[in-house]
Design an enzyme around this catalytic site. Structure first.
Site, PDB file in Angstrom:
ATOM      1  N   SER A 185      25.195  40.378   3.672  1.00 27.96           N
ATOM      2  CA  SER A 185      24.675  40.816   2.376  1.00 27.96           C
ATOM      3  C   SER A 185      25.094  39.865   1.270  1.00 27.96           C
ATOM      4  O   SER A 185      26.175  39.260   1.327  1.00 27.96           O
ATOM      5  CB  SER A 185      25.189  42.225   2.059  1.00 27.96           C
ATOM      6  OG  SER A 185      24.931  42.580   0.715  1.00 27.96           O
ATOM      7  N   TYR A 234      31.688  48.298   0.643  1.00 25.10           N
ATOM      8  CA  TYR A 234      30.504  47.810   1.360  1.00 25.10           C
ATOM      9  C   TYR A 234      30.568  46.292   1.509  1.00 25.10           C
ATOM     10  O   TYR A 234      30.392  45.745   2.605  1.00 25.10           O
ATOM     11  CB  TYR A 234      29.231  48.210   0.621  1.00 25.10           C
ATOM     12  CG  TYR A 234      27.985  47.552   1.166  1.00 25.10           C
ATOM     13  CD1 TYR A 234      27.467  47.927   2.404  1.00 25.10           C
ATOM     14  CD2 TYR A 234      27.334  46.547   0.455  1.00 25.10           C
ATOM     15  CE1 TYR A 234      26.334  47.314   2.921  1.00 25.10           C
ATOM     16  CE2 TYR A 234      26.194  45.938   0.962  1.00 25.10           C
ATOM     17  CZ  TYR A 234      25.702  46.320   2.190  1.00 25.10           C
ATOM     18  OH  TYR A 234      24.574  45.706   2.694  1.00 25.10           O
TER      19      TYR A 234
END
Length: 389
Positions: free
Chosen positions: A216, A241
């Site tokens: 990501s 995350y």
């Protein structure tokens, strides 16, 4: 609703490329709907053609970079694509990127094994519909197998590998979302870190030829760079995350080092498009502005995201699957940012209503800006023997 005619810069039509991948054009007309047809249940805000990521055409503004020694070195290390039939395990295959990638693989003739736990992070009916669509694309259960289960379940995954024997892994399963990870970090440790580790452990034991996984842009944290490059040090994640994705990249290198597992991590930049996740801004903003509901704007509207169309992400994922690099990390993005203010104005224009905006404080864990430097992906992994360099 359009941001750009293409998500990624320096892309050429697939018809210019003679490799077997040049025929991987989606037959889904809904991927390019006219602007007038957009409704709250559709999230397309751009258009992308099928593409061949080759070196820039001669005479383009980046031609000097293409002729540089660094670009030449990258091209020299490019790996020829595997062009034969593959049996690909797609984890998270009921999700947005996973199901879109599985559909592309099936359409070009590969066999696909989908595994997804169908969690309730968002409406499970969307995921079930994605699975039905895959079955419509490929009714042949010998070429498309669908399993519902947790990739952290050791017995379940062991049995799956024993039965299916996939040699190519497309690992898209993960808990998504920056803000929810702050509220419940443990589920991100479980799904993202433990799940990825378990899958890599099975992959090296069963002789998997290539392991491609979703990282990501969140790993860049609050980087002040104009363009986020893979060469940056990303040791300062600002959310659980992001930390989980960084951990997966580190573990991936470890498995490459210990077991010679071929691994490629792909850092996605804000993916949008048909069948997109309903928790993402494109769906939420169009829906709320259409219905006249209050729209929460976090910050002053100057934050920016590198929105990337799903077809371009899938193109990058499939090409990464085809090329078993020993260990690499690549950005997949559009290469330019769109501010929150601009994004809201685009939604207002095409929905035909003004947004009912409530300005909120900045959210912990959010990054102010994302913009991908895609020169490495452009120069290095996508060259095929039929493309001029």
């Amino acid at each position: 609703m359009k941001f750009r005619t293409e998500s990624m810069p320096s892309l050429a039509n697939a018809s210019d490329c003679g490799s077997s991948e040049s025929s991987e054009q989606s037959s889904d007309n809904e991927h390019n709907p006219p602007v007038s047809s957009i409704t709250p249940t559709q999230t397309p805000i751009g258009h992308a053609s099928s593409i061949c990521l080759r070196g820039l055409d001669e005479g383009s503004e980046s031609s000097e970079d293409d002729n540089s020694s660094s670009s030449s070195a990258r091209r020299a290390q490019a790996i020829e694509p595997h062009v034969g039939h593959k049996k690909v395990l797609v984890t998270g295959g009921a999700g947005f990127v996973g199901s879109s990638t599985a559909a592309r693989l099936l359409k070009r003739g590969d066999s696909v094994v989908v595994v997804d736990e169908i969690n309730d992070y968002y409406d499970v009916r969307i995921k079930e519909q994605n699975l039905r669509r895959l079955r419509e694309i490929c009714p042949d259960k010998r070429r498309l197998a669908i399993y519902k289960g947790d990739i952290c379940d050791e017995n379940f995954m062991q049995d799956l590998f024993e039965k299916e024997r996939p040699e190519w892994i497309c690992h898209m399963a993960a808990r998504a979302g920056v803000r929810p990870s702050i509220q419940d970090p443990y589920v991100y440790i479980h799904s993202n870190i433990r799940g990825t580790t378990h899958l890599m452990e099975l992959s090296h034991k069963y002789g998997v030829k290539n392991f491609v996984f979703a990282s990501s842009s969140s790993v860049y944290g609050g980087s002040k760079s104009t363009f986020f490059s893979e060469d940056e040090v990303v040791d300062n994640p600002v959310s659980p995350y992001a930390a989980s994705k960084k951990a997966c990249e580190l573990l991936a290198y470890t498995y490459h080092h210990l077991y010679n597992l071929n691994v490629t991590g792909l850092r996605f930049f804000t993916v949008y498009g048909p069948r997109g996740r309903p928790d993402m801004a494109p769906f939420k903003f169009i829906d709320r502005v259409s219905r006249g509901d209050e729209l929460q704007q976090f910050g002053d509207g100057s934050s920016s995201r590198d929105y990337t169309f799903i077809d371009d992400i899938v193109n990058g994922v499939v090409r990464a699957i085809d090329r078993p690099y020993p260990y690499q990390v690549f950005n997949l993005g559009k290469g330019s940012g769109t501010s929150l203010k601009e994004f809201i104005s685009i939604v207002e224009k095409h929905v035909g209503k003004s947004a009912n905006i409530k300005v909120m404080p900045d959210q912990p864990g959010d990054v102010p800006y994302t913009c991908a430097d895609v020169s490495k992906a452009r120069d290095r992994p996508w060259i095929c023997s039929h493309c001029p360099v």
